[in-house]
Design a protein around this motif. Structure first.
Motif, PDB file in Angstrom:
ATOM      1  N   TYR A  21       0.832  -1.202   0.000  1.00  0.00           N
ATOM      2  CA  TYR A  21       0.000   0.000   0.000  1.00  0.00           C
ATOM      3  C   TYR A  21       0.870   1.256   0.000  1.00  0.00           C
ATOM      4  CZ  TYR A  21      -3.735   3.217   1.394  1.00  0.00           C
ATOM      5  OH  TYR A  21      -4.625   4.253   1.446  1.00  0.00           O
ATOM      6  N   VAL A  91     -11.136  -6.849   1.698  1.00  0.00           N
ATOM      7  CA  VAL A  91     -11.652  -5.546   2.120  1.00  0.00           C
ATOM      8  C   VAL A  91     -10.595  -4.455   1.944  1.00  0.00           C
ATOM      9  CG1 VAL A  91     -12.494  -4.231   4.099  1.00  0.00           C
ATOM     10  CG2 VAL A  91     -13.342  -6.533   3.707  1.00  0.00           C
ATOM     11  N   SER A  92      -9.345  -4.776   2.226  1.00  0.00           N
ATOM     12  CA  SER A  92      -8.272  -3.790   2.078  1.00  0.00           C
ATOM     13  C   SER A  92      -8.073  -3.398   0.618  1.00  0.00           C
ATOM     14  CB  SER A  92      -6.966  -4.338   2.657  1.00  0.00           C
ATOM     15  OG  SER A  92      -7.102  -4.626   4.032  1.00  0.00           O
ATOM     16  N   TYR A  95     -10.922  -1.269  -0.400  1.00  0.00           N
ATOM     17  CA  TYR A  95     -10.771   0.052   0.217  1.00  0.00           C
ATOM     18  C   TYR A  95      -9.881   0.954  -0.638  1.00  0.00           C
ATOM     19  CZ  TYR A  95      -9.434   3.567   3.703  1.00  0.00           C
ATOM     20  OH  TYR A  95      -9.192   4.744   4.363  1.00  0.00           O
ATOM     21  N   MET A  99     -11.660   4.025  -2.792  1.00  0.00           N
ATOM     22  CA  MET A  99     -11.489   5.277  -2.053  1.00  0.00           C
ATOM     23  C   MET A  99     -11.701   6.498  -2.940  1.00  0.00           C
ATOM     24  SD  MET A  99     -10.392   7.130   0.661  1.00  0.00           S
ATOM     25  CE  MET A  99      -9.320   6.220   1.762  1.00  0.00           C
ATOM     26  N   THR A 107     -15.803   4.722   2.721  1.00  0.00           N
ATOM     27  CA  THR A 107     -14.923   3.555   2.636  1.00  0.00           C
ATOM     28  C   THR A 107     -14.245   3.253   3.971  1.00  0.00           C
ATOM     29  OG1 THR A 107     -13.162   5.006   1.798  1.00  0.00           O
ATOM     30  CG2 THR A 107     -14.456   3.785   0.177  1.00  0.00           C
ATOM     31  N   THR A 108     -13.805   4.280   4.670  1.00  0.00           N
ATOM     32  CA  THR A 108     -13.114   4.053   5.942  1.00  0.00           C
ATOM     33  C   THR A 108     -14.054   3.473   6.988  1.00  0.00           C
ATOM     34  OG1 THR A 108     -11.600   5.886   5.487  1.00  0.00           O
ATOM     35  CG2 THR A 108     -11.739   5.127   7.760  1.00  0.00           C
ATOM     36  N   ASN A 109     -15.254   4.028   7.084  1.00  0.00           N
ATOM     37  CA  ASN A 109     -16.222   3.511   8.054  1.00  0.00           C
ATOM     38  C   ASN A 109     -16.596   2.063   7.742  1.00  0.00           C
ATOM     39  OD1 ASN A 109     -18.339   4.271  10.286  1.00  0.00           O
ATOM     40  ND2 ASN A 109     -19.497   3.225   8.691  1.00  0.00           N
ATOM     41  N   THR A 110     -16.836   1.774   6.465  1.00  0.00           N
ATOM     42  CA  THR A 110     -17.210   0.412   6.076  1.00  0.00           C
ATOM     43  C   THR A 110     -16.081  -0.573   6.357  1.00  0.00           C
ATOM     44  OG1 THR A 110     -18.631   1.316   4.332  1.00  0.00           O
ATOM     45  CG2 THR A 110     -18.050  -1.016   4.180  1.00  0.00           C
ATOM     46  N   LEU A 111     -14.859  -0.171   6.045  1.00  0.00           N
ATOM     47  CA  LEU A 111     -13.699  -1.022   6.321  1.00  0.00           C
ATOM     48  C   LEU A 111     -13.590  -1.339   7.808  1.00  0.00           C
ATOM     49  CD1 LEU A 111     -10.770  -2.145   5.357  1.00  0.00           C
ATOM     50  CD2 LEU A 111      -9.957   0.031   6.257  1.00  0.00           C
ATOM     51  N   THR A 114     -16.486  -3.571   9.155  1.00  0.00           N
ATOM     52  CA  THR A 114     -16.362  -4.947   8.670  1.00  0.00           C
ATOM     53  C   THR A 114     -15.283  -5.719   9.413  1.00  0.00           C
ATOM     54  OG1 THR A 114     -17.094  -4.234   6.470  1.00  0.00           O
ATOM     55  CG2 THR A 114     -15.965  -6.360   6.623  1.00  0.00           C
ATOM     56  N   THR A 222     -13.372   7.119  12.244  1.00  0.00           N
ATOM     57  CA  THR A 222     -13.457   7.793  10.947  1.00  0.00           C
ATOM     58  C   THR A 222     -13.600   9.299  11.113  1.00  0.00           C
ATOM     59  OG1 THR A 222     -14.511   5.832   9.977  1.00  0.00           O
ATOM     60  CG2 THR A 222     -14.726   7.906   8.774  1.00  0.00           C
TER      61      THR A 222
END
Length: 244
Positions: A21, A91-92, A95, A99, A107-111, A114, A222
């Protein structure tokens, strides 16, 4: 080889993912806000780089300290570990890929919802799917509402201070950050109190408690990341579908 044999693979996967990343973010380059003439905007690369470095440090610590016990070696928990490993990777990747299109907030909240919920449940379970979906939608709705209130307060402080309606110092970067932080902190506290009261009728071991904790952690994290990087350090974050 003995070092790898006595360690769990998930932290190692996180280490590799964080390095990849980091390389990906650097390859994209940075961008600055239009009209940034004084160099106040550190560019859009800062937050992803900080997150990748933090993830690498955290996963390295886990890799060194979290040893594989006898139950793990015997295969008792390998299935759940494999599920969490695959979920984390998928998921990463999503993300990073989504993004720029969906935005930082969503995206941050969902990541976080989860992964936190899955790890609290100690695995990926089919019966949790509907509960997880409701948790993602519910946490996003609450987060967007609190985020919107914070944005309106920030804009009011900035505009009113420039027009002379309120003292100028209230429109400074630090003051707007502090006032907004206190306000959203109060709102999150109310959400937590109300949520705990509503869930008190459920058994303490019910998965909905884990979902509530995961959703609350995701929302607070987030919003806090947004306030620190966007409002305090003026880092350019992708708005996506949350364009206000």
């Amino acid at each position: 080889m003995s070092l790898l044999k006595n360690r769990k693979p998930l932290p190692l996967a996180f280490m590799i993912l964080s390095v990849l990343y980091f390389i990906y973010v650097v390859s994209l380059g940075s961008s600055r806000m239009i009209g940034d003439e004084i160099g106040g905007d550190p560019g859009g690369m800062l937050l992803p780089l900080v997150l990748s470095i933090f993830m690498f440090i955290a996963s390295t610590i886990l890799f060194i300290t979290d040893r594989a016990d006898d139950a793990y070696r015997s295969g008792g928990v390998q299935k759940s570990q494999r599920g969490l490993f695959i979920l984390t990777i998928v998921v990463s990747v999503l993300y990073v890929a989504l993004m720029r299109h969906v935005g930082f907030i969503v995206t941050t909240n969902t990541l976080l919802v989860t992964l936190t919920f899955a790890y609290m449940r100690e695995g990926v379970k089919r019966e949790d799917l509907a509960l997880w979906g409701g948790g993602v939608v519910g946490s996003l709705a609450l987060l967007i509402a609190i985020y919107t209130i914070g944005r309106r307060v920030t804009r009011y402080l900035l505009l009113a201070s420039r027009q002379g309606v309120i003292p100028k110092f209230l429109g400074s970067n630090g003051m707007t950050f502090g006032i907004t932080l206190v306000l959203v902190g109060i709102l999150f506290a109310l959400v937590y109190i109300a949520g705990k009261k509503l869930l008190s009728r459920h058994d303490a071991a019910a998965p909905i408690h884990s979902l509530f904790q995961a959703g609350f952690i995701a929302m607070v994290s987030t919003e806090l990341l947004y306030l620190i990087f966007r409002q305090l350090f003026l880092v350019e974050l992708v708005r996506g579908i949350i364009s206000w």
